[in-house]
Design a protein around this motif. Structure first.
Motif, PDB file in Angstrom:
ATOM      1  N   ILE A 200       6.284  82.700  45.878  1.00 56.19           N
ATOM      2  CA  ILE A 200       5.041  83.455  45.717  1.00 56.19           C
ATOM      3  C   ILE A 200       4.324  83.188  44.399  1.00 56.19           C
TER       4      ILE A 200
ATOM      5  N   LEU B 139       1.259  80.978  44.477  1.00 56.96           N
ATOM      6  CA  LEU B 139       0.128  81.605  45.150  1.00 56.96           C
ATOM      7  C   LEU B 139      -0.614  82.575  44.236  1.00 56.96           C
TER       8      LEU B 139
ATOM      9  N   TRP C  83       0.896  85.234  42.660  1.00 59.83           N
ATOM     10  CA  TRP C  83       1.537  86.541  42.640  1.00 59.83           C
ATOM     11  C   TRP C  83       2.613  86.583  41.569  1.00 59.83           C
TER      12      TRP C  83
ATOM     13  N   GLY D 142      -3.550  89.272  54.075  1.00 60.81           N
ATOM     14  CA  GLY D 142      -3.334  89.041  52.647  1.00 60.81           C
ATOM     15  C   GLY D 142      -2.656  87.715  52.384  1.00 60.81           C
TER      16      GLY D 142
ATOM     17  N   SER E 199      -4.214  84.599  50.333  1.00 60.51           N
ATOM     18  CA  SER E 199      -3.488  84.029  49.186  1.00 60.51           C
ATOM     19  C   SER E 199      -3.330  82.521  49.330  1.00 60.51           C
ATOM     20  N   HIS E 200      -2.970  82.075  50.519  1.00 61.02           N
ATOM     21  CA  HIS E 200      -2.810  80.636  50.751  1.00 61.02           C
ATOM     22  C   HIS E 200      -4.152  79.911  50.679  1.00 61.02           C
TER      23      HIS E 200
ATOM     24  N   ARG F 270      -6.782  80.803  48.873  1.00 61.49           N
ATOM     25  CA  ARG F 270      -7.178  80.753  47.466  1.00 61.49           C
ATOM     26  C   ARG F 270      -6.374  79.735  46.679  1.00 61.49           C
ATOM     27  N   ALA F 271      -5.094  79.572  47.045  1.00 60.21           N
ATOM     28  CA  ALA F 271      -4.226  78.632  46.338  1.00 60.21           C
ATOM     29  C   ALA F 271      -4.442  77.191  46.792  1.00 60.21           C
TER      30      ALA F 271
ATOM     31  N   THR G  66      -1.751  78.076  55.547  1.00 55.61           N
ATOM     32  CA  THR G  66      -2.828  79.069  55.557  1.00 55.61           C
ATOM     33  C   THR G  66      -2.922  79.781  56.903  1.00 55.61           C
TER      34      THR G  66
END
Length: 130
Positions: free
Chosen positions: A40, A43, A45, A83, A87-88, A90-91, A99
């Motif tokens: 995580i 990503l 987090w 979520g 997150s995927h 954005r990363a 994703t």
């Protein structure tokens, strides 16, 4: 009352979904936190969220598996999957393998619930032809 083949297919799909979520996502967060942290942090987090995310996932899974709260569990899981997708995205993770994985899990989860729950099938009927 004997369950139909459709209900049994839903139970099997639900069981496979539950085993996958528990084995691939929930258990590592509790029993292999370093592995979960390594997954995580890229990503964006913080590693301190691993246990909290594991508790949320386990709670959603319990709600999903209990027949009276299965719909609530499915809706909460979709929030969690949304979520994860965000997150995927954005990363910059690969689209089809990372994703969209939350979409694949969502289809599997809702498919199992739809097949095993007569009330959900009545609410969202499958129609053939015009």
């Amino acid at each position: 009352m004997k369950a139909s083949p459709m209900v049994w297919a839903g139970r099997v799909l639900t069981g496979l979904f539950a085993l996958f979520i528990f084995g691939a996502s929930v258990a590592p967060k509790f029993f292999m936190p370093s592995m979960a942290e390594a997954a995580i942090t890229p990503l964006g987090w913080s590693a301190s969220y691993v246990t909290l995310i594991g508790i949320i996932e386990l709670s959603c899974l319990i709600l999903y598996l209990y027949p009276r709260t299965s719909l609530l569990g499915a809706v909460l899981f979709m929030g969690l999957f949304g979520g994860a997708i965000a997150s995927h995205l954005r990363a910059g993770s690969p689209l089809f393998s990372h994703t969209l994985f939350g979409v694949y899990l969502g289809v599997m989860m809702w498919g199992g619930l739809w097949l095993r729950d007569e009330k959900l099938r009545a609410l969202f009927p499958w129609r053939r032809g015009a």
